[in-house]
Scaffold this motif. Structure first.
Motif, mmCIF file in Angstrom:
data_model
loop_
_atom_site.group_PDB
_atom_site.id
_atom_site.type_symbol
_atom_site.label_atom_id
_atom_site.label_comp_id
_atom_site.label_asym_id
_atom_site.label_seq_id
_atom_site.Cartn_x
_atom_site.Cartn_y
_atom_site.Cartn_z
ATOM 1 N N UNK A 66 -46.154 28.871 -34.999
ATOM 2 C CA UNK A 66 -45.039 28.300 -35.757
ATOM 3 C C UNK A 66 -45.463 27.930 -37.172
ATOM 4 N N UNK A 67 -46.576 27.199 -37.273
ATOM 5 C CA UNK A 67 -46.983 26.727 -38.589
ATOM 6 C C UNK A 67 -47.478 27.860 -39.470
ATOM 7 N N UNK A 68 -48.148 28.836 -38.888
ATOM 8 C CA UNK A 68 -48.587 29.988 -39.679
ATOM 9 C C UNK A 68 -47.384 30.738 -40.259
ATOM 10 N N UNK A 69 -46.366 30.952 -39.434
ATOM 11 C CA UNK A 69 -45.173 31.651 -39.911
ATOM 12 C C UNK A 69 -44.436 30.846 -40.976
ATOM 13 N N UNK A 71 -43.650 31.950 -44.757
ATOM 14 C CA UNK A 71 -42.269 32.006 -45.230
ATOM 15 C C UNK A 71 -42.085 31.331 -46.588
ATOM 16 N N UNK A 72 -42.858 30.266 -46.852
ATOM 17 C CA UNK A 72 -42.719 29.586 -48.146
ATOM 18 C C UNK A 72 -43.605 30.205 -49.215
ATOM 19 N N UNK A 73 -44.416 31.195 -48.829
ATOM 20 C CA UNK A 73 -45.251 31.885 -49.805
ATOM 21 C C UNK A 73 -46.717 31.552 -49.721
ATOM 22 N N UNK A 74 -47.095 30.617 -48.859
ATOM 23 C CA UNK A 74 -48.507 30.249 -48.723
ATOM 24 C C UNK A 74 -49.218 31.211 -47.779
ATOM 25 N N UNK A 75 -50.530 31.059 -47.695
ATOM 26 C CA UNK A 75 -51.346 31.910 -46.832
ATOM 27 C C UNK A 75 -52.087 31.024 -45.834
#
Length: 267
Positions: free
Chosen positions: A30-33, A37-41
């Protein structure tokens, strides 16, 4: 202020900061996705042999104690030590604070290392501040966010950390400022790990140059709560809400953000 918060959202999108998460099994996907989604890696790494190296290449560290064990605790302490040495911001999510003696012992070690930001629900924040008669129900809060305000004030004065209390109203405070966010939807409480997602997003926003952690925390929480509010309008239940929040984190527009964001600045 809305315009500045939107600029922070765009900054994360454009700069794609690497966020190192030592988090729990329940929420990793969940947190990875959400970070993507916000542009982070995102990177999830906890092996003793690499956590310090991973901290060195990341913009921020997020420590989430949801599924504790002794191996991971050593990883967390090593990673935080490296973050402090290198001047990297680190965010603490004290999942289930107050639930067990072991959890409280681990948290005592971690908060002594003074996170840049602590984000938890009301019961967790109250437990961290050793409030009397505090109870937690697993990882869920049995208190409203406003009930934890005094506890948050104690923590920010003692640690210098930004404190974020998640709830129907999200409260972000530091030693001088308080902001109350009035967005989101009650169905968000039925999706596992959205609080953990909030902590991960805060990690991404602490990497923005020339911005203090207080403003970054507001931007992260505002983005998630507005996205959740919009997503709930087209969701039949928690399952579709989870997917729709990810989509909205990815495609939210400035117009949607400006029109829906509701906040108060208090002294």
């Amino acid at each position: 202020m809305k315009e500045q918060l939107w600029e922070y959202i765009l900054s994360v999108r454009h700069n794609s900061p690497l966020v190192h998460n030592i988090t729990n099994y329940v929420v990793m996907n969940n947190t990875a996705n959400a970070l993507l989604a916000v542009g982070a890696s995102p990177v999830m790494a906890h092996a003793h042999s690499e956590v310090r190296n991973m901290v060195a290449i990341a913009g921020a560290l997020v420590v989430n104690i949801g599924t504790l064990d002794e191996y991971w605790v050593e990883s967390m302490l090593s990673a935080v030590d490296e973050a402090k040495t290198l001047g990297r911001p680190w965010v603490l999510d004290p999942v289930g604070a107050g639930a067990t003696t072991y959890r409280n012992e681990v948290l005592a070690k971690l908060i002594n290392l003074k996170p840049a930001v602590i984000r938890g629900n009301a019961s967790e924040i109250m437990a961290l501040a050793n409030h009397s008669l505090v109870q937690t129900k697993g990882v869920d809060s049995i208190h409203q966010s406003t009930e934890a305000l005094a506890a948050a004030e104690i923590l920010t004065q003692q640690l210098g950390s930004v404190i974020c209390i998640s709830g129907a109203t999200d409260i972000i405070i530091d030693q001088q400022r308080k902001v109350f966010l009035h967005n989101g939807n009650s169905m968000m409480g039925k999706v596992t790990g959205l609080g953990c997602t909030a902590s991960a997003l805060i990690g991404a926003f602490t990497t923005i140059e020339d911005m203090d952690y207080f403003d970054g925390t507001i931007a992260a929480m505002a983005l998630l709560s507005v996205a959740g509010e919009i997503a709930a309008l087209q969701s039949a239940g928690p399952g579709s809400l989870q997917i729709n929040i990810l989509d909205k984190l990815y495609n939210i527009t400035a117009e949607e953000f400006f029109n829906l964001l509701k906040f108060e600045i208090k002294s």
